[in-house]
Design a protein around this motif. Structure first.
Motif, PDB file in Angstrom:
ATOM      1  N   ASN A  44       0.810  -1.222   0.000  1.00  0.00           N
ATOM      2  CA  ASN A  44       0.000   0.000   0.000  1.00  0.00           C
ATOM      3  C   ASN A  44       0.845   1.274   0.000  1.00  0.00           C
ATOM      4  N   GLU A  45       2.145   1.129   0.201  1.00  0.00           N
ATOM      5  CA  GLU A  45       3.058   2.265   0.025  1.00  0.00           C
ATOM      6  C   GLU A  45       3.526   2.369  -1.422  1.00  0.00           C
ATOM      7  N   SER A  46       3.227   1.334  -2.223  1.00  0.00           N
ATOM      8  CA  SER A  46       3.635   1.317  -3.634  1.00  0.00           C
ATOM      9  C   SER A  46       2.490   1.831  -4.506  1.00  0.00           C
ATOM     10  N   ASP A  47       2.595   1.597  -5.822  1.00  0.00           N
ATOM     11  CA  ASP A  47       1.552   2.064  -6.738  1.00  0.00           C
ATOM     12  C   ASP A  47       0.401   1.066  -6.868  1.00  0.00           C
ATOM     13  N   ALA A  48       0.468  -0.035  -6.120  1.00  0.00           N
ATOM     14  CA  ALA A  48      -0.605  -1.038  -6.129  1.00  0.00           C
ATOM     15  C   ALA A  48      -1.464  -0.868  -4.877  1.00  0.00           C
ATOM     16  N   ILE A  49      -2.548  -1.614  -4.802  1.00  0.00           N
ATOM     17  CA  ILE A  49      -3.413  -1.598  -3.619  1.00  0.00           C
ATOM     18  C   ILE A  49      -3.550  -3.023  -3.089  1.00  0.00           C
ATOM     19  N   LYS A  99      -8.931 -15.983 -11.060  1.00  0.00           N
ATOM     20  CA  LYS A  99      -8.206 -16.355 -12.276  1.00  0.00           C
ATOM     21  C   LYS A  99      -6.816 -15.728 -12.366  1.00  0.00           C
ATOM     22  N   GLY A 100      -6.440 -14.931 -11.362  1.00  0.00           N
ATOM     23  CA  GLY A 100      -5.161 -14.225 -11.432  1.00  0.00           C
ATOM     24  C   GLY A 100      -3.977 -15.086 -11.004  1.00  0.00           C
ATOM     25  N   LEU A 101      -2.867 -14.419 -10.726  1.00  0.00           N
ATOM     26  CA  LEU A 101      -1.629 -15.083 -10.329  1.00  0.00           C
ATOM     27  C   LEU A 101      -1.727 -15.496  -8.862  1.00  0.00           C
ATOM     28  N   LYS A 102      -1.446 -16.767  -8.589  1.00  0.00           N
ATOM     29  CA  LYS A 102      -1.599 -17.309  -7.230  1.00  0.00           C
ATOM     30  C   LYS A 102      -0.221 -17.673  -6.674  1.00  0.00           C
ATOM     31  N   HIS A 137       4.577  -7.490  -9.176  1.00  0.00           N
ATOM     32  CA  HIS A 137       4.615  -6.915 -10.523  1.00  0.00           C
ATOM     33  C   HIS A 137       4.938  -7.944 -11.603  1.00  0.00           C
ATOM     34  N   ALA A 138       5.192  -9.189 -11.191  1.00  0.00           N
ATOM     35  CA  ALA A 138       5.400 -10.250 -12.191  1.00  0.00           C
ATOM     36  C   ALA A 138       4.084 -10.510 -12.920  1.00  0.00           C
ATOM     37  N   ALA A 141       4.074 -16.880 -14.230  1.00  0.00           N
ATOM     38  CA  ALA A 141       4.986 -17.763 -13.495  1.00  0.00           C
ATOM     39  C   ALA A 141       6.403 -17.710 -14.045  1.00  0.00           C
ATOM     40  N   GLU A 142       6.530 -17.480 -15.369  1.00  0.00           N
ATOM     41  CA  GLU A 142       7.858 -17.397 -15.972  1.00  0.00           C
ATOM     42  C   GLU A 142       8.648 -16.222 -15.388  1.00  0.00           C
ATOM     43  N   GLU A 143       7.992 -15.087 -15.223  1.00  0.00           N
ATOM     44  CA  GLU A 143       8.664 -13.917 -14.641  1.00  0.00           C
ATOM     45  C   GLU A 143       8.962 -14.130 -13.156  1.00  0.00           C
ATOM     46  N   LEU A 144       8.091 -14.847 -12.469  1.00  0.00           N
ATOM     47  CA  LEU A 144       8.330 -15.136 -11.050  1.00  0.00           C
ATOM     48  C   LEU A 144       9.549 -16.035 -10.872  1.00  0.00           C
ATOM     49  N   SER A 145       9.787 -16.905 -11.832  1.00  0.00           N
ATOM     50  CA  SER A 145      10.813 -17.937 -11.709  1.00  0.00           C
ATOM     51  C   SER A 145      12.214 -17.385 -11.465  1.00  0.00           C
TER      52      SER A 145
END
Length: 469
Positions: A44-49, A99-102, A137-138, A141-145
Motif C-alpha cells: 500500500n506504500e507502492s503504486d498497487a493496492i 483467475k489471477g496469479l496465485k 509486478h510479475a 509464473a515465468e517472470e516469477l521464476s
C-alpha cells in the motif's frame, strides 16, 4: 463486524494493480501475523493496492476493507501457517473463481509445498522482505521464476532467502487478535536452541535479534513481544523494563522455564502478565534427552515456585507420541502438572501429538513414535484419552488434541504431490504410508529446498536419538 485501526487503508483508483492478501484461517490469528502486516504496508506504500481476506470474514471470498470479491483482484498472496489451512485455501480458490496469479508463502510452504503444486503458480521459500514488489509486478509464473526464493516447479533446486532485521515498523494495523488489542513487537527471528522436534531453527536460520535501540516508541497501551523464544534475547529484561516504565502492559509469547529468575518474574508481574506459559514438552528425563529441549522437572518446578506468588495461572505445553515414549512417561505429565497445581492453584495443560516435521532430525520417525504404525496410533489414542480423562478428574484444565488432525498435518507436511487428493475429499487413510517411519537412505519430497543445512547433520542427530533409545 471487525473494528480496527488501519493506518495503511487505501482507496482503489482505476488502473491500480489489485493484490489480495489471503489468510485462510481466523482473523484473530491473521491480524497477529507480523509478516502479513509488513506485506500489506509495503504494497500500500507502492503504486498497487492491497486488501485482506480472512476465512471467518465473508467466508474468505470478499475483502475486509471494501467487500470486493476475490475474483476482481490481479494477484493473490496466500499465507499458509498450518497444514490444515490448505483445505480452506483450496476452497477459497475454487469458490471465488479467482483467475489471477496465485502465490503461496509461509512456514508450511518453506517446509514442503509439494501437496499444493496443483493450486498455485509459485511458492516463496523464505522471508519476503525485499522481494514484495518483484512478486506483485510479475505478469506470470515465468517472470516469477527468476526471483530469489521462488519455486514454480521448473527449478531443480530453490535456496531459501532470509532477511536482515532492520528497525521495527513504526505503524501497524491494530485489531482484536490472539493477544487482544495491542502492538506486535518482533524482537527476534530464528532460534538459538537445538530442539530436535522443532522446524524453526532450520527454516529461520540464522537466529537474529533486534537490539533495544531498533525498537519503536509505541502508542498502544499493550505490547505483545514476538519471537520463537523471547526470553533468550540478550536484552529481554531491558526491553521489558523499558515498556513497563512507560506504563505498558507487556505480553511475551512464552518464557523458557530455565530463563525465569526472580528479577524476570517480578518484571513480568509488573508488565501485567497473569498467566505464565512454559513448554516442557515432556515430563520424562529420557525424552528430554531425546528431543534436546533442556527443560527438566527441576526447571519446571522452580518456575512454578516463582509463579506461585506472582501469577494467577500456569499453562504447560506437552507433546505425546515421542519416539521411545512409554505410558509411564505420559503419566509423568499429569504428575508434573499436579505438583505445579499444588504450588500455583490454577493449572492448564495443552497436549498435542508430535508431528515429525521435515527438516528436523525427527523427520524420519513415524507418527505415534513407534516402528509399527497401527500399534503406534492405538497407543497414541489411549495416551490422549488418559490425559483428557485424568486431567478432568484432577481439576486441571486440559486442551488435549485428537490424533486425526495431527495425522493429517503429518501427511500434508511429509507428503508428495499425490496427497493433494486429500484436499479434494480423499480420506487420509489412503496416504498412511506418509505416517510410517522413513528410510534415511530414501529421497525426501522436500530435498529440493536448500535451507542452508547439511542433511548429514540431521542424520547425526537422528543417530544420537537411536542411541538414547
Amino acid at each position: 463486524m471487525v473494528v480496527e485501526h488501519n493506518p495503511f487503508a487505501k482507496r482503489y483508483r482505476k488502473g491500480m494493480k489489485r493484490i489480495a492478501l489471503v489468510y485462510p484461517n481466523r482473523y484473530v490469528g491473521g491480524i497477529t501475523n507480523l509478516g502479513l502486516q509488513y506485506i500489506y504496508a509495503r504494497i500500500n506504500e507502492s503504486d498497487a493496492i492491497c486488501e485482506r481476506f480472512y476465512a471467518d470474514v465473508f467466508d474468505g471470498l470478499r475483502s475486509i476493507e471494501s467487500a470486493t470479491p476475490l475474483s476482481e483482484f490481479d494477484v493473490a498472496l496466500f499465507s499458509l501457517q498450518y497444514e490444515t489451512d490448505y483445505f480452506k485455501a483450496v476452497e477459497i480458490l475454487k469458490r471465488s473463481g479467482f483467475k489471477g496469479l496465485k502465490i503461496a508463502g509461509g512456514p508450511c510452504v518453506m517446509e514442503n509445498p509439494q501437496p499444493l503444486m496443483d493450486y498455485f503458480h509459485a511458492f516463496f521459500i523464505g522471508e519476503v522482505e525485499g522481494y514484495v514488489e518483484e512478486l506483485i509486478h510479475a505478469k506470470n509464473a515465468e517472470e516469477l521464476s527468476g526471483i530469489p526464493g521462488v519455486f514454480t516447479g521448473r527449478e531443480e533446486k530453490v535456496k531459501r532467502v532470509y532477511a536482515k532485521l532492520d528497525r521495527h515498523i513504526e505503524k501497524e494495523i491494530i485489531g482484536e487478535g490472539a493477544y487482544g488489542r495491542c502492538f506486535l513487537l518482533e524482537i527476534g527471528r530464528g532460534c538459538v536452541r537445538r530442539c530436535r522436534f522443532c522446524i524453526v531453527r532450520q527454516i529461520y536460520f540464522p537466529p537474529r535479534w533486534r537490539k533495544k535501540e531498533m525498537l519503536p516508541e509505541i502508542g498502544e497501551e499493550k505490547v505483545a513481544i514476538i519471537a520463537p523464544s523471547p526470553s533468550d534475547h540478550p536484552q529481554f529484561k531491558e526491553i521489558l523494563q523499558h515498556y513497563v516504565e512507560q506504563g505498558k502492559e507487556v505480553s511475551p509469547s512464552s518464557v523458557r522455564a530455565d530463563t525465569l529468575d526472580e528479577e524476570l518474574a517480578d518484571l513480568l508481574k509488573k508488565a501485567g502478565v497473569k498467566t505464565l506459559t512454559i513448554a516442557p514438552e515432556t515430563a520424562s528425563d529420557k525424552l528430554q534427552e531425546v528431543i534436546n529441549k533442556g527443560i527438566g522437572d527441576e526447571e519446571v518446578m522452580r518456575a512454578a515456585e516463582l509463579a506461585s506468588t506472582r501469577f494467577e495461572k500456569v499453562k504447560l505445553y506437552y507433546m505425546v507420541g515421542l519416539p521411545g515414549e512409554s505410558f509411564e512417561d505420559v503419566k509423568a505429565i499429569l504428575e508434573q502438572a499436579l505438583r505445579v497445581k499444588k504450588l500455583v492453584g490454577k493449572v492448564e495443560i495443552s497436549v498435542n501429538p508430535l508431528v515429525p516435521k521435515p527438516h528436523t532430525p525427527l523427520q524420519w520417525m513415524g507418527f505415534g513414535g513407534e516402528e509399527e504404525l497401527r500399534e503406534g496410533i492405538s497407543h497414541l489414542k489411549k495416551k490422549l484419552e488418559y490425559l483428557r480423562r485424568e486431567a478432568r478428574r484432577a481439576g486441571i484444565g486440559a486442551d488435549v488434541s485428537g490424533f486425526k488432525e495431527f495425522a493429517i498435518q503429518t501427511i500434508l507436511s511429509r507428503g508428495d504431490r499425490e496427497v493433494a487428493e486429500m484436499l479434494e475429499g480423499a480420506s487420509y487413510r489412503k496416504f498412511e504410508k506418509y505416517l510410517k517411519p522413513i528410510n534415511p537412505d530414501s529421497p525426501l519430497p522436500w530435498d529440493f529446498i536448500d535451507h542452508g543445512y547439511r542433511k548429514s547433520t540431521l542424520l547425526k542427530e537422528y543417530d544420537k536419538i537411536k542411541k538414547i533409545l
